[in-house]
Design an enzyme around this catalytic site. Structure first.
Site, PDB file in Angstrom:
ATOM      1  N   GLY A  12     -34.416 103.905 -46.061  1.00 51.09           N
ATOM      2  CA  GLY A  12     -32.983 104.613 -46.717  1.00 51.09           C
ATOM      3  C   GLY A  12     -33.197 105.978 -47.098  1.00 51.09           C
ATOM      4  N   ARG A  91     -34.200  99.770 -64.280  1.00 55.03           N
ATOM      5  CA  ARG A  91     -34.875  99.355 -63.168  1.00 55.03           C
ATOM      6  C   ARG A  91     -35.218  97.771 -62.964  1.00 55.03           C
ATOM      7  NH1 ARG A  91     -37.154 104.271 -64.805  1.00 55.03           N
ATOM      8  NH2 ARG A  91     -36.758 105.972 -63.523  1.00 55.03           N
ATOM      9  N   ASN A  98     -35.240  92.699 -55.744  1.00 58.06           N
ATOM     10  CA  ASN A  98     -36.469  93.345 -54.670  1.00 58.06           C
ATOM     11  C   ASN A  98     -37.825  92.644 -54.748  1.00 58.06           C
ATOM     12  OD1 ASN A  98     -34.846  95.425 -54.336  1.00 58.06           O
ATOM     13  ND2 ASN A  98     -35.560  96.817 -55.795  1.00 58.06           N
ATOM     14  N   HIS A 178     -43.343 102.859 -65.659  1.00 53.81           N
ATOM     15  CA  HIS A 178     -42.261 103.650 -64.994  1.00 53.81           C
ATOM     16  C   HIS A 178     -40.832 103.183 -65.568  1.00 53.81           C
ATOM     17  CE1 HIS A 178     -40.494 106.399 -62.259  1.00 53.81           C
ATOM     18  NE2 HIS A 178     -39.651 105.530 -61.193  1.00 53.81           N
TER      19      HIS A 178
HETATM   20  N1  APR Z   1     -37.687  95.057 -45.434  1.00 56.89           N
HETATM   21  C1  APR Z   1     -37.617  96.273 -45.098  1.00 56.89           C
HETATM   22  N2  APR Z   1     -36.470  97.042 -45.658  1.00 56.89           N
HETATM   23  C2  APR Z   1     -35.803  96.739 -46.289  1.00 56.89           C
HETATM   24  C3  APR Z   1     -35.630  95.122 -46.845  1.00 56.89           C
HETATM   25  C4  APR Z   1     -36.792  94.508 -46.380  1.00 56.89           C
HETATM   26  N3  APR Z   1     -36.786  93.057 -46.536  1.00 56.89           N
HETATM   27  N4  APR Z   1     -34.664  94.887 -47.608  1.00 56.89           N
HETATM   28  C5  APR Z   1     -34.026  95.944 -47.777  1.00 56.89           C
HETATM   29  N5  APR Z   1     -34.564  96.919 -46.880  1.00 56.89           N
HETATM   30  C6  APR Z   1     -34.369  98.624 -46.904  1.00 56.89           C
HETATM   31  C7  APR Z   1     -32.660  98.803 -46.824  1.00 56.89           C
HETATM   32  O1  APR Z   1     -32.005  98.294 -45.298  1.00 56.89           O
HETATM   33  C8  APR Z   1     -32.721 100.161 -46.938  1.00 56.89           C
HETATM   34  O2  APR Z   1     -32.736 100.951 -45.775  1.00 56.89           O
HETATM   35  O3  APR Z   1     -34.667  99.413 -48.088  1.00 56.89           O
HETATM   36  C9  APR Z   1     -33.912 100.602 -47.828  1.00 56.89           C
HETATM   37  C10 APR Z   1     -33.838 100.949 -49.200  1.00 56.89           C
HETATM   38  O4  APR Z   1     -33.058 102.439 -49.104  1.00 56.89           O
HETATM   39  P1  APR Z   1     -31.956 102.911 -50.009  1.00 56.89           P
HETATM   40  O5  APR Z   1     -31.178 101.564 -50.354  1.00 56.89           O
HETATM   41  O6  APR Z   1     -31.412 104.117 -49.658  1.00 56.89           O
HETATM   42  O7  APR Z   1     -32.755 102.921 -51.646  1.00 56.89           O
HETATM   43  P2  APR Z   1     -33.720 104.225 -51.866  1.00 56.89           P
HETATM   44  O8  APR Z   1     -33.056 105.270 -52.682  1.00 56.89           O
HETATM   45  O9  APR Z   1     -34.527 104.712 -50.727  1.00 56.89           O
HETATM   46  O10 APR Z   1     -34.939 103.387 -52.933  1.00 56.89           O
HETATM   47  C11 APR Z   1     -35.629 102.400 -52.358  1.00 56.89           C
HETATM   48  O11 APR Z   1     -37.149 102.901 -54.300  1.00 56.89           O
HETATM   49  O12 APR Z   1     -37.046 104.391 -56.227  1.00 56.89           O
HETATM   50  C12 APR Z   1     -36.808 103.053 -55.719  1.00 56.89           C
HETATM   51  O13 APR Z   1     -35.270 101.944 -57.207  1.00 56.89           O
HETATM   52  C13 APR Z   1     -35.573 102.607 -55.740  1.00 56.89           C
HETATM   53  O14 APR Z   1     -35.989 100.037 -55.292  1.00 56.89           O
HETATM   54  C14 APR Z   1     -35.404 101.251 -54.702  1.00 56.89           C
HETATM   55  C15 APR Z   1     -36.298 101.852 -53.579  1.00 56.89           C
END
Ligand code: APR
Length: 311
Positions: A12, A91, A98, A178
């Site tokens: 993401g 968080r 998560n 954090h």
């Molecule tokens: N396996 C792999 N990837 C996954 C899964 C999974 N089971 N479930 C969700 N994802 C992917 C989503 O499809 C998405 O592309 O995780 C990605 C998360 O990206 P974003 O929603 O853009 O979030 P981002 O801003 O990158 O943050 C990710 O990091 O800082 C922390 O709090 C934040 O928990 C969050 C994480």
């Protein structure tokens, strides 16, 4: 020399920036993994990044996938899988969703990349890195959470903004969990070796500490949907680079403490040496009574969230 391989679990906002920075630093070939629903998105990002290469000339390959077998042989895994915060959320509110994702990720990483050095970014960070370690059974030196590097970077940025002096010369560390209970060690912060306490009034320093504690939330509020991604990505890349290039940088990271700073059995932000051995050492030093009390307080918050994982 064989090229290193870096796998990003979650492609993401942070994942995309991790891929960009890893490629630009030529840390190695990059695989961006995401769930099948997001396969097109990560394949597209990978292709876009491949087409960036002619402009700055970095010779690495970037691919997108939703097939876990493609992460085989990775030297470093960086995990951002999960959902980010929305305004009004802590968080900790992300734990329910998560945690399930992290358990799935941990068992797949264990199966396909058992020798990797793993950096966890997903929130709530201190519980997510704990969960990864428990489920994967990886050695403690091969699992670390990215938080202190980011929190310290935020503190550094605010001190540079306040003084007007180069951010390059600001050093400081933020320890603990954090979350809002994190512990900026202002006493040891300097600008080019000059204590910040000689440059900024106690009242302003207190305000800067408070802003640092909620700096992630400030961005969440501004975005309205999602959380910070540039600085989190850069912070994790510094940790990955220190591992891959054996730089032995000293970075505040969520490392598994076994007695250090009075913490036993929890991942919490402490100054950590990262080299080819992973987290090679936690650098312990004497805290003041107030700092230790704040660290105990943040530890209580971490214990509470970890307790909710049931692991
Ligand atoms: N396996 C792999 N990837 C996954 C899964 C999974 N089971 N479930 C969700 N994802 C992917 C989503 O499809 C998405 O592309 O995780 C990605 C998360 O990206 P974003 O929603 O853009 O979030 P981002 O801003 O990158 O943050 C990710 O990091 O800082 C922390 O709090 C934040 O928990 C969050 C994480």
């Amino acid at each position: 020399m064989a090229k290193h391989k870096i796998a990003l679990i979650g492609g993401g906002q942070i994942g995309g920036n991790l891929a960009l920075l890893a490629a630009q630093k030529e840390l190695g070939d990059v695989v961006i993994f995401d769930i099948p629903k997001a396969e097109g998105m990560v394949k597209g990002k990978a292709l876009d990044l491949m087409q960036l290469r002619p402009h700055d000339g970095h010779d690495v390959t970037i691919t997108g996938t939703s097939d876990y077998s493609d992460i085989s042989g990775s030297d470093v895994i960086i995990i951002t899988a999960g959902i980010p915060r929305k305004p009004g959320m802590d968080r900790e509110d992300l734990l329910g969703i998560n945690l399930g994702i992290m358990k799935d990720v941990a068992s797949n990483v264990k199966q396909y990349a058992p020798d990797a050095f793993v950096i966890v970014i997903s929130n709530p960070l201190d519980a997510m890195v704990y969960a990864f370690h428990k489920v994967s059974g990886f050695a403690k030196n091969k699992v670390v959470g990215m938080a202190g590097a980011l929190d310290s970077g935020r503190f550094r940025a605010f001190i540079a903004m306040e003084t007007g002096y180069s951010v390059q010369d600001v050093t400081c560390m933020v320890l603990g969990g954090h979350g809002d209970t994190m512990v900026p060690i202002t006493r040891l912060a300097t600008v080019g070796g000059v204590p910040v306490t000689a440059l900024i009034s106690p009242e302003r320093l207190k305000e800067i500490e408070d802003r640092t504690r909620v700096a992630g939330g400030e961005i969440v509020k501004l975005f309205g949907n999602g959380s910070a991604f540039y600085a989190p990505a850069q912070s994790a890349i510094e940790m990955a680079e220190s591992y891959l290039r054996d730089k032995k940088r000293v970075i505040p990271c969520a490392s598994l403490c076994e007695g250090e700073f009075g913490v036993d059995g929890y991942f919490i932000g402490v100054p950590s040496v990262i080299g080819s051995g992973g987290v090679e050492k936690v650098l312990e030093f004497t805290l003041t009574d107030d700092e230790q009390a704040e660290l105990n307080n943040t530890l209580d918050a971490v214990k509470k969230t970890v307790g909710e994982t049931g692991l």
